[in-house]
Design an enzyme around this catalytic site. Structure first.
Site, mmCIF file in Angstrom:
data_model
loop_
_atom_site.group_PDB
_atom_site.id
_atom_site.type_symbol
_atom_site.label_atom_id
_atom_site.label_comp_id
_atom_site.label_asym_id
_atom_site.label_seq_id
_atom_site.Cartn_x
_atom_site.Cartn_y
_atom_site.Cartn_z
ATOM 1 N N SER A 62 10.707 1.998 3.804
ATOM 2 C CA SER A 62 10.859 1.098 4.958
ATOM 3 C C SER A 62 9.777 0.021 4.945
ATOM 4 O O SER A 62 9.867 -0.949 5.699
ATOM 5 C CB SER A 62 10.808 1.886 6.276
ATOM 6 O OG SER A 62 9.570 2.557 6.399
ATOM 7 N N GLY A 63 8.738 0.206 4.140
ATOM 8 C CA GLY A 63 7.730 -0.843 3.987
ATOM 9 C C GLY A 63 6.330 -0.483 4.448
ATOM 10 O O GLY A 63 5.451 -1.346 4.504
ATOM 11 N N SER A 79 5.539 10.537 8.175
ATOM 12 C CA SER A 79 5.244 11.270 9.419
ATOM 13 C C SER A 79 6.508 11.407 10.281
ATOM 14 O O SER A 79 6.591 10.809 11.367
ATOM 15 C CB SER A 79 4.077 10.638 10.194
ATOM 16 O OG SER A 79 4.137 9.246 10.264
ATOM 17 N N GLY A 91 7.866 5.636 9.345
ATOM 18 C CA GLY A 91 9.209 5.140 9.016
ATOM 19 C C GLY A 91 9.714 5.818 7.764
ATOM 20 O O GLY A 91 8.963 6.535 7.079
ATOM 21 N N LEU A 92 10.976 5.569 7.472
ATOM 22 C CA LEU A 92 11.606 6.177 6.293
ATOM 23 C C LEU A 92 10.904 5.742 5.007
ATOM 24 O O LEU A 92 10.216 4.718 4.982
ATOM 25 C CB LEU A 92 13.068 5.727 6.211
ATOM 26 C CG LEU A 92 14.006 6.213 7.324
ATOM 27 C CD1 LEU A 92 15.336 5.467 7.225
ATOM 28 C CD2 LEU A 92 14.209 7.727 7.218
ATOM 29 N N SER A 93 11.117 6.504 3.963
ATOM 30 C CA SER A 93 10.624 6.099 2.651
ATOM 31 C C SER A 93 11.249 4.740 2.314
ATOM 32 O O SER A 93 12.439 4.524 2.568
ATOM 33 C CB SER A 93 11.048 7.149 1.609
ATOM 34 O OG SER A 93 10.555 6.791 0.342
HETATM 35 P P1 ADP Z 1 7.141 2.952 2.072
HETATM 36 O O1 ADP Z 1 5.641 2.923 1.976
HETATM 37 O O2 ADP Z 1 7.634 2.877 3.490
HETATM 38 O O3 ADP Z 1 7.762 4.069 1.305
HETATM 39 P P2 ADP Z 1 7.039 0.691 0.321
HETATM 40 O O4 ADP Z 1 6.085 -0.254 0.993
HETATM 41 O O5 ADP Z 1 6.528 1.513 -0.827
HETATM 42 O O6 ADP Z 1 7.713 1.609 1.418
HETATM 43 O O7 ADP Z 1 8.296 -0.111 -0.220
HETATM 44 C C1 ADP Z 1 9.005 -1.049 0.564
HETATM 45 C C2 ADP Z 1 9.706 -2.083 -0.342
HETATM 46 O O8 ADP Z 1 10.409 -3.013 0.483
HETATM 47 C C3 ADP Z 1 8.736 -2.876 -1.176
HETATM 48 O O9 ADP Z 1 9.323 -3.100 -2.437
HETATM 49 C C4 ADP Z 1 8.595 -4.203 -0.382
HETATM 50 O O10 ADP Z 1 8.270 -5.289 -1.206
HETATM 51 C C5 ADP Z 1 10.002 -4.366 0.201
HETATM 52 N N1 ADP Z 1 10.055 -5.130 1.469
HETATM 53 C C6 ADP Z 1 10.908 -6.121 1.739
HETATM 54 N N2 ADP Z 1 10.743 -6.593 2.991
HETATM 55 C C7 ADP Z 1 9.763 -5.893 3.548
HETATM 56 C C8 ADP Z 1 9.140 -5.914 4.837
HETATM 57 N N3 ADP Z 1 9.481 -6.755 5.799
HETATM 58 N N4 ADP Z 1 8.163 -5.036 5.058
HETATM 59 C C9 ADP Z 1 7.792 -4.162 4.097
HETATM 60 N N5 ADP Z 1 8.335 -4.070 2.869
HETATM 61 C C10 ADP Z 1 9.323 -4.945 2.587
#
Ligand code: ADP
Length: 206
Positions: A40-41, A110, A36-38
Site C-alpha cells: 500500500s506504500g 500492523s 496498511g496492506l502489503s
Molecule cells: P509497503 O511498505 O506498504 O509494503 P511499499 O512501499 O514497499 O509498500 O511498496 C509500494 C509500491 O507502490 C512502491 O513500488 C511505490 O513506488 C508504489 N507507489 C505508487 N504510488 C504510491 C503512493 N502514493 N504511496 C506509496 N507508494 C506508492
C-alpha cells in the site's frame, strides 16, 4: 499481555527529562505509525518522509517491517501471536526512540486494531499519529513490488494479509491521517503528513 519474567527489578529514573531532550532536538517527539496492506506504500512513504525531515534538520528514524524482521524480530513469524509480539516490540522500541527525542516513523502492516491500540497506549496517545496507507487490494496486488501477492495467490506464502482467510486486515476506524495511496502520489502523501505535523506544532521553526 506479555508475562513479566524478571523479579526484583526497579525503574531507575534518569536526570534528564523528556522535555529537556525535546528542547535540545527542537521538535516534539512523536511516532508516525503507518498501517496498511502489503504494497500500500508504507515503506516508500516512510523513507521519503524521513529524508525530507532529515533534510529540514529534524531527527527522524524509520522502523521498517522487513528490516526489523531481519534482526530484533527475527524469531517471529506471521501467526496472530507472533504478529502481536512483533507489534508489541516495535511499540516498545518506538517508545524508547520517542523518549530519546526522535520523530519515529514505523512501516508495518500492523493488521490488528487491538495491537495498534496497545502501541498507541504505550507510546502516549497524543504522540501517536496513525496514518492509514489505504489502497484497494487490487491496486496493491498489481504493484506487488516483492512479488508476494502472486506467491500468496498461488498458495506459496501462507497467512498473507488481505489474501489468506486466516490473515484479515482491520482498517483504522479513526486514523489521524488517511492517505488514499492508490490515488495520490508519494510526494502528495509526504506533504499531507508534513502539513499535519506543522498544524499540530510537532515541527518547530528552525
Ligand atoms: P509497503 O511498505 O506498504 O509494503 P511499499 O512501499 O514497499 O509498500 O511498496 C509500494 C509500491 O507502490 C512502491 O513500488 C511505490 O513506488 C508504489 N507507489 C505508487 N504510488 C504510491 C503512493 N502514493 N504511496 C506509496 N507508494 C506508492
Amino acid at each position: 499481555m506479555t508475562e513479566q519474567k524478571a523479579t526484583n527489578i526497579a525503574w531507575h529514573l534518569g536526570h534528564v527529562t523528556r522535555e529537556e531532550r525535546a528542547l535540545l532536538m527542537r521538535q516534539n517527539p512523536c511516532c508516525i505509525w503507518l498501517t496498511g496492506l502489503s504494497a500500500s506504500g508504507k515503506s516508500t512513504i516512510a523513507m521519503a518522509l524521513e529524508q525530507v525531515l532529515i533534510q529540514r534538520g529534524h531527527a527522524a528514524y524509520v522502523l521498517d517491517g522487513d528490516n526489523v524482521r531481519h534482526g530484533l524480530n527475527k524469531n517471529l513469524g506471521f501467526s496472530p501471536d507472533d504478529r502481536a509480539e512483533n507489534i508489541r516490540r516495535i511499540g516498545e522500541v518506538a517508545r524508547l526512540f520517542c523518549d530519546a527525542g526522535l520523530i519515529v516513523i514505523t512501516a508495518f502492516i500492523s493488521p490488528y486494531r487491538e495491537d495498534r491500540q496497545k502501541a498507541r497506549a504505550l507510546i502516549a496517545p497524543d504522540d501517536f499519529i496513525e496514518v492509514f496507507a489505504d489502497a484497494p487490494i487490487n491496486v496493491c496486488a498489481s504493484r506487488d513490488p516483492k512479488g508476494l501477492y502472486e506467491k500468496a495467490m498461488r498458495g506459496e506464502v501462507k497467512s498473507f494479509t488481505g489474501v489468506s482467510p486466516d490473515a484479515p486486515y482491520e482498517p483504522p476506524l479513526n486514523p489521524e491521517i488517511h492517505l488514499l495511496t492508490g490515488q495520490i502520489s508519494v510526494p502528495e502523501c509526504v506533504s499531507a503528513i508534513l502539513d499535519y505535523l506543522v498544524q499540530q506544532g510537532i515541527l518547530h521553526a528552525r
